[in-house]
Design a protein around this motif. Structure first.
Motif, PDB file in Angstrom:
ATOM      1  N   TYR A   3      -1.301  -1.879  -2.335  1.00 46.93           N
ATOM      2  CA  TYR A   3      -0.554  -1.500  -1.312  1.00 46.93           C
ATOM      3  C   TYR A   3       0.325  -0.221  -1.457  1.00 46.93           C
ATOM      4  O   TYR A   3       0.585   0.497  -0.542  1.00 46.93           O
ATOM      5  CB  TYR A   3       0.394  -2.511  -1.003  1.00 46.93           C
ATOM      6  N   ILE A   4       0.519   0.244  -2.686  1.00 49.64           N
ATOM      7  CA  ILE A   4       0.955   1.499  -2.918  1.00 49.64           C
ATOM      8  C   ILE A   4       0.036   2.654  -2.606  1.00 49.64           C
ATOM      9  O   ILE A   4       0.363   3.499  -1.933  1.00 49.64           O
ATOM     10  CB  ILE A   4       1.142   1.880  -4.377  1.00 49.64           C
ATOM     11  N   TYR A   5      -1.348   2.415  -2.832  1.00 42.71           N
ATOM     12  CA  TYR A   5      -2.345   3.265  -2.165  1.00 42.71           C
ATOM     13  C   TYR A   5      -2.347   3.428  -0.882  1.00 42.71           C
ATOM     14  O   TYR A   5      -2.404   4.478   0.008  1.00 42.71           O
ATOM     15  CB  TYR A   5      -3.475   3.032  -2.783  1.00 42.71           C
ATOM     16  N   VAL A   6      -2.418   2.191  -0.124  1.00 42.78           N
ATOM     17  CA  VAL A   6      -2.472   2.172   1.201  1.00 42.78           C
ATOM     18  C   VAL A   6      -1.326   2.994   1.844  1.00 42.78           C
ATOM     19  O   VAL A   6      -1.369   3.728   2.925  1.00 42.78           O
ATOM     20  CB  VAL A   6      -2.231   0.972   1.937  1.00 42.78           C
ATOM     21  N   ALA A   7       0.009   2.763   1.335  1.00 39.03           N
ATOM     22  CA  ALA A   7       1.337   3.476   1.872  1.00 39.03           C
ATOM     23  C   ALA A   7       1.052   5.042   1.612  1.00 39.03           C
ATOM     24  O   ALA A   7       1.649   5.872   2.517  1.00 39.03           O
ATOM     25  CB  ALA A   7       2.258   3.095   0.815  1.00 39.03           C
ATOM     26  N   CYS A   8       0.426   5.335   0.379  1.00 41.31           N
ATOM     27  CA  CYS A   8       0.427   6.836   0.110  1.00 41.31           C
ATOM     28  C   CYS A   8      -0.683   7.684   1.138  1.00 41.31           C
ATOM     29  O   CYS A   8      -0.476   8.615   1.516  1.00 41.31           O
ATOM     30  CB  CYS A   8      -0.262   7.103  -1.367  1.00 41.31           C
ATOM     31  N   PHE A   9      -1.790   6.830   1.389  1.00 41.48           N
ATOM     32  CA  PHE A   9      -2.780   7.324   2.302  1.00 41.48           C
ATOM     33  C   PHE A   9      -2.077   7.359   3.904  1.00 41.48           C
ATOM     34  O   PHE A   9      -2.296   8.279   4.511  1.00 41.48           O
ATOM     35  CB  PHE A   9      -3.958   6.330   2.345  1.00 41.48           C
ATOM     36  N   PHE A  10      -1.103   6.358   4.023  1.00 40.67           N
ATOM     37  CA  PHE A  10      -0.465   6.418   5.370  1.00 40.67           C
ATOM     38  C   PHE A  10       0.358   7.753   5.311  1.00 40.67           C
ATOM     39  O   PHE A  10       0.156   8.332   6.641  1.00 40.67           O
ATOM     40  CB  PHE A  10       0.361   5.241   5.447  1.00 40.67           C
ATOM     41  N   LEU A  11       1.050   8.043   4.639  1.00 39.21           N
ATOM     42  CA  LEU A  11       1.951   9.095   4.470  1.00 39.21           C
ATOM     43  C   LEU A  11       0.979  10.447   4.568  1.00 39.21           C
ATOM     44  O   LEU A  11       1.143  11.722   5.170  1.00 39.21           O
ATOM     45  CB  LEU A  11       2.854   9.238   3.030  1.00 39.21           C
ATOM     46  N   LEU A  12      -0.118  10.352   3.881  1.00 38.06           N
ATOM     47  CA  LEU A  12      -1.080  11.560   3.802  1.00 38.06           C
ATOM     48  C   LEU A  12      -1.550  11.914   5.340  1.00 38.06           C
ATOM     49  O   LEU A  12      -1.642  12.998   5.892  1.00 38.06           O
ATOM     50  CB  LEU A  12      -2.174  11.578   2.972  1.00 38.06           C
ATOM     51  N   LEU A  86      -4.863   4.912  10.640  1.00 33.99           N
ATOM     52  CA  LEU A  86      -6.256   4.812  10.294  1.00 33.99           C
ATOM     53  C   LEU A  86      -6.630   5.365   8.905  1.00 33.99           C
ATOM     54  O   LEU A  86      -7.553   4.657   8.345  1.00 33.99           O
ATOM     55  CB  LEU A  86      -6.943   5.990  11.401  1.00 33.99           C
ATOM     56  N   TYR A  87      -5.826   6.269   8.434  1.00 38.10           N
ATOM     57  CA  TYR A  87      -6.297   6.464   6.672  1.00 38.10           C
ATOM     58  C   TYR A  87      -5.764   5.409   6.231  1.00 38.10           C
ATOM     59  O   TYR A  87      -6.493   5.027   5.009  1.00 38.10           O
ATOM     60  CB  TYR A  87      -5.187   7.667   6.566  1.00 38.10           C
ATOM     61  N   ALA A  88      -4.822   4.688   6.453  1.00 39.98           N
ATOM     62  CA  ALA A  88      -4.260   3.424   5.523  1.00 39.98           C
ATOM     63  C   ALA A  88      -5.416   2.454   5.641  1.00 39.98           C
ATOM     64  O   ALA A  88      -5.861   1.835   4.767  1.00 39.98           O
ATOM     65  CB  ALA A  88      -3.009   3.079   5.993  1.00 39.98           C
ATOM     66  N   ILE A  89      -5.767   2.279   7.050  1.00 37.10           N
ATOM     67  CA  ILE A  89      -6.876   1.104   7.145  1.00 37.10           C
ATOM     68  C   ILE A  89      -8.221   1.424   6.527  1.00 37.10           C
ATOM     69  O   ILE A  89      -8.801   0.570   5.895  1.00 37.10           O
ATOM     70  CB  ILE A  89      -7.067   1.078   8.624  1.00 37.10           C
ATOM     71  N   SER A  90      -8.478   2.732   6.485  1.00 38.05           N
ATOM     72  CA  SER A  90      -9.701   3.308   5.876  1.00 38.05           C
ATOM     73  C   SER A  90      -9.974   2.921   4.423  1.00 38.05           C
ATOM     74  O   SER A  90     -10.675   2.118   3.786  1.00 38.05           O
ATOM     75  CB  SER A  90      -9.781   4.745   5.911  1.00 38.05           C
ATOM     76  N   PHE A  91      -8.609   3.207   3.743  1.00 34.90           N
ATOM     77  CA  PHE A  91      -8.582   2.753   2.183  1.00 34.90           C
ATOM     78  C   PHE A  91      -8.584   1.437   1.853  1.00 34.90           C
ATOM     79  O   PHE A  91      -9.279   0.867   0.960  1.00 34.90           O
ATOM     80  CB  PHE A  91      -7.163   3.624   1.445  1.00 34.90           C
ATOM     81  N   PHE A  92      -7.910   0.717   2.948  1.00 39.41           N
ATOM     82  CA  PHE A  92      -7.930  -0.894   2.703  1.00 39.41           C
ATOM     83  C   PHE A  92      -9.173  -1.209   2.921  1.00 39.41           C
ATOM     84  O   PHE A  92      -9.650  -2.431   2.300  1.00 39.41           O
ATOM     85  CB  PHE A  92      -7.046  -1.436   3.577  1.00 39.41           C
ATOM     86  N   SER A  93     -10.036  -0.678   3.678  1.00 34.41           N
ATOM     87  CA  SER A  93     -11.436  -1.342   3.954  1.00 34.41           C
ATOM     88  C   SER A  93     -12.384  -0.669   3.003  1.00 34.41           C
ATOM     89  O   SER A  93     -13.183  -1.594   2.595  1.00 34.41           O
ATOM     90  CB  SER A  93     -11.658  -0.622   5.477  1.00 34.41           C
ATOM     91  N   PHE A  94     -12.261   0.410   2.660  1.00 36.22           N
ATOM     92  CA  PHE A  94     -13.566   0.913   1.953  1.00 36.22           C
ATOM     93  C   PHE A  94     -12.995   1.336   0.532  1.00 36.22           C
ATOM     94  O   PHE A  94     -14.015   1.451  -0.484  1.00 36.22           O
ATOM     95  CB  PHE A  94     -14.151   2.005   2.317  1.00 36.22           C
TER      96      PHE A  94
END
Length: 254
Positions: A3-12, A86-94
């Motif tokens: 979830y830390i990575y997901v949050a980071c990709f959301f901000l990115l 969408l960035y966050a969903i992408s990392f969560f999915s793949f």
């Protein structure tokens, strides 16, 4: 950690969404998108860093320029927020895979085309060429040379199919029914999807576009509706769904 990575990709994604808006607005006008400072389109005031914070700046300024009170397009925060999600969903999915990199590229293309097509009713060739090269490079490392060549042929097939659909539409409606960018974009779809899924993306894009187009026509009396964003949205949905041709054929009982 996930979830830390997901949050980071959301901000990115929020930051990249702002950049995609710049690309979508400047590339069709052939303006420098690297060195030119961001300015208000109405009064040419050079924006400060605190006036370019994704999403936050728009709402803190109540959707207006601080200096001339000109309205800022709501498309800006929508693209920023959508890209972040969408960035966050992408990392969560793949996760950290080449599939994730492809998802990011598809999202990036969607957002740039969304801004460009809605603002200027055009999809610049330079954008399509850049992403076609990116898709080919990633696909080479993802599936190998032979499979990449197969996708090149698929891209050519989808390009021809979309061209024939345009010719039929022009004949039926007695006017231009599709833009050249929409046709070229189907070549990019073929670099990722197989022929069946690529064809499905056309029909799914049309299905999504129909009710929205009717609403726009009734409210705004607009006869020209940009089709590119709907095609790309269907492309993204098919990619995220991880659906396969075998699943479709099984569903159809073939």
């Amino acid at each position: 950690m996930l979830y830390i990575y997901v949050a980071c990709f959301f901000l990115l994604g929020l930051l990249m969404g702002s950049f995609y808006c710049v690309l979508g607005m400047r590339i069709p006008e052939k303006r420098n998108f690297i060195f030119d400072h961001s300015r208000c389109d109405s009064c040419s005031h050079e924006l400060k860093l605190y006036e370019m914070i994704p999403v936050f700046s728009y709402f803190s300024q109540e959707g207006k320029c601080r200096y001339c009170n000109a309205k800022i397009s709501p498309l800006l925060p929508l693209v920023e927020m959508a890209t972040g999600i969408l960035y966050a969903i992408s990392f969560f999915s793949f996760g950290f895979t080449l599939d994730f990199l492809l998802a990011i590229l598809i999202i990036s293309l969607l957002m740039i085309v969304l801004v460009s097509d809605l603002s200027y009713l055009m999809i610049p060739d330079s954008i399509l060429i850049f992403f076609a090269l990116c898709f080919l490079i990633v696909q080479y490392f993802r599936v190998g040379l032979e499979e990449t060549f197969y996708h090149l042929l698929t891209g050519a097939f989808l390009f021809v199919l979309m061209y024939l659909i345009m010719c039929l539409g022009n004949k039926l409606f007695k006017k231009e029914s599709l833009g050249g960018g929409d046709i070229k974009m189907l070549f990019l779809f073929g670099l990722i999807l197989d022929p069946l899924l690529g064809t499905l993306s056309i029909f799914l894009g049309s299905f999504i576009a129909l009710p929205i187009s009717i609403i726009i026509f009734i409210k705004c009396k607009e006869n020209i509706i940009p089709f590119g964003p709907f095609l790309l949205l269907s492309f993204l949905l098919i990619y995220f769904s991880k659906i396969t041709p075998e699943m479709i054929l099984t569903f159809l009982g073939i």
